[in-house]
Write a protein that holds these residues in place. Structure first.
Motif, PDB file in Angstrom:
ATOM      1  N   LEU A 100       5.429 -41.526  -5.534  1.00 24.10           N
ATOM      2  CA  LEU A 100       5.677 -40.113  -5.765  1.00 24.10           C
ATOM      3  C   LEU A 100       4.376 -39.406  -6.101  1.00 24.10           C
ATOM      4  O   LEU A 100       3.511 -39.971  -6.762  1.00 24.10           O
ATOM      5  CB  LEU A 100       6.677 -39.934  -6.909  1.00 24.10           C
ATOM      6  CG  LEU A 100       8.058 -40.516  -6.668  1.00 24.10           C
ATOM      7  CD1 LEU A 100       8.898 -40.390  -7.925  1.00 24.10           C
ATOM      8  CD2 LEU A 100       8.734 -39.820  -5.520  1.00 24.10           C
ATOM      9  N   PRO A 101       4.270 -38.173  -5.644  1.00 19.75           N
ATOM     10  CA  PRO A 101       3.040 -37.461  -5.988  1.00 19.75           C
ATOM     11  C   PRO A 101       3.022 -37.171  -7.483  1.00 19.75           C
ATOM     12  O   PRO A 101       4.049 -36.989  -8.121  1.00 19.75           O
ATOM     13  CB  PRO A 101       3.134 -36.161  -5.186  1.00 19.75           C
ATOM     14  CG  PRO A 101       4.581 -35.989  -4.901  1.00 19.75           C
ATOM     15  CD  PRO A 101       5.163 -37.376  -4.846  1.00 19.75           C
ATOM     16  N   GLU A 102       1.872 -37.129  -7.996  1.00 25.88           N
ATOM     17  CA  GLU A 102       1.731 -36.875  -9.424  1.00 25.88           C
ATOM     18  C   GLU A 102       1.864 -35.369  -9.652  1.00 25.88           C
ATOM     19  O   GLU A 102       1.177 -34.563  -9.044  1.00 25.88           O
ATOM     20  CB  GLU A 102       0.373 -37.363  -9.910  1.00 25.88           C
ATOM     21  CG  GLU A 102       0.273 -37.346 -11.415  1.00 25.88           C
ATOM     22  CD  GLU A 102      -0.985 -38.046 -11.893  1.00 25.88           C
ATOM     23  OE1 GLU A 102      -1.611 -37.512 -12.807  1.00 25.88           O
ATOM     24  OE2 GLU A 102      -1.321 -39.104 -11.344  1.00 25.88           O
ATOM     25  N   VAL A 103       2.805 -34.986 -10.522  1.00 26.08           N
ATOM     26  CA  VAL A 103       3.048 -33.579 -10.758  1.00 26.08           C
ATOM     27  C   VAL A 103       2.503 -33.109 -12.093  1.00 26.08           C
ATOM     28  O   VAL A 103       2.472 -31.923 -12.359  1.00 26.08           O
ATOM     29  CB  VAL A 103       4.569 -33.258 -10.696  1.00 26.08           C
ATOM     30  CG1 VAL A 103       5.081 -33.439  -9.298  1.00 26.08           C
ATOM     31  CG2 VAL A 103       5.340 -34.106 -11.668  1.00 26.08           C
TER      32      VAL A 103
END
Length: 187
Positions: free
Chosen positions: A25-28
């Motif tokens: 998952l992209p880091e938010v």
């Protein structure tokens, strides 16, 4: 190795599928609730209450129009009073600047401007009725005189330039108010 080791077969190996690697998952970053908080803090626009409040600008504008007219000035300036007071009162009643109530507010302002014009005509009719010439016309009361003459063509045609000024100032007042409200809504 013993002989018994060859007699016992090895258990079959089960073919278990290997799980797919988990998606990356992209880091938010950290969760920021300020946007949700500010959205929840904005008041809801109560259009009906705002319109009800803005209606108080109509008699105010009518009174200003008659007062200014009686003083001998251009009464159409009251259109600005109706537009500004209507917008301020709407904002007070609706708890925020008009969004859904912008069109009804403009209709209130335009109706107020029309009523202000007729208030000026009515004031002149009352003034004329109180003269000896007006009394000689035979109307039993000032109400009868005004109701019989307010919407007649010969009376209204004598206010042609004033009617044009009312329309012009109403357009300027509505345009300026709507522009100011739209800017406030965008900010």
């Amino acid at each position: 190795m013993s002989t018994t080791d060859n007699l016992i077969p090895e258990p079959p190996k089960a073919s278990v599928p290997t799980p797919a690697p988990a998606p990356v998952l992209p880091e938010v970053g950290p969760f920021d609730a300020t946007a949700l908080y500010t959205q929840a803090q904005q008041p809801v626009e109560i259009v009906s209450r705002g319109i009800l409040f803005s209606l108080a600008a109509v008699p105010l504008g009518m009174a200003v129009a008659v007062l200014v007219w009686e003083l001998g000035f251009v009464a159409s300036i009251s259109s600005f009073v109706i537009a500004g007071a209507g917008a301020a009162l709407y904002t007070k009643g609706a708890t925020r600047t008009p969004n859904r109530g912008l069109v009804p507010l403009v209709l209130v302002v335009l109706g107020g401007v029309a009523l202000s014009f007729f208030a000026v005509v009515t004031a002149d009719l009352v003034d004329f009725y109180n003269t000896p010439q007006g009394q000689s016309l035979g109307y039993p009361s000032v109400v009868d005189f005004v109701s019989a003459n307010l919407f007649t063509g010969n009376v209204l045609s004598s206010y042609g330039s004033q009617a044009v000024m009312f329309v012009l100032f109403a357009a300027l007042g509505v345009f300026g108010t709507v522009r100011r409200l739209v800017r406030a809504r965008q900010a």
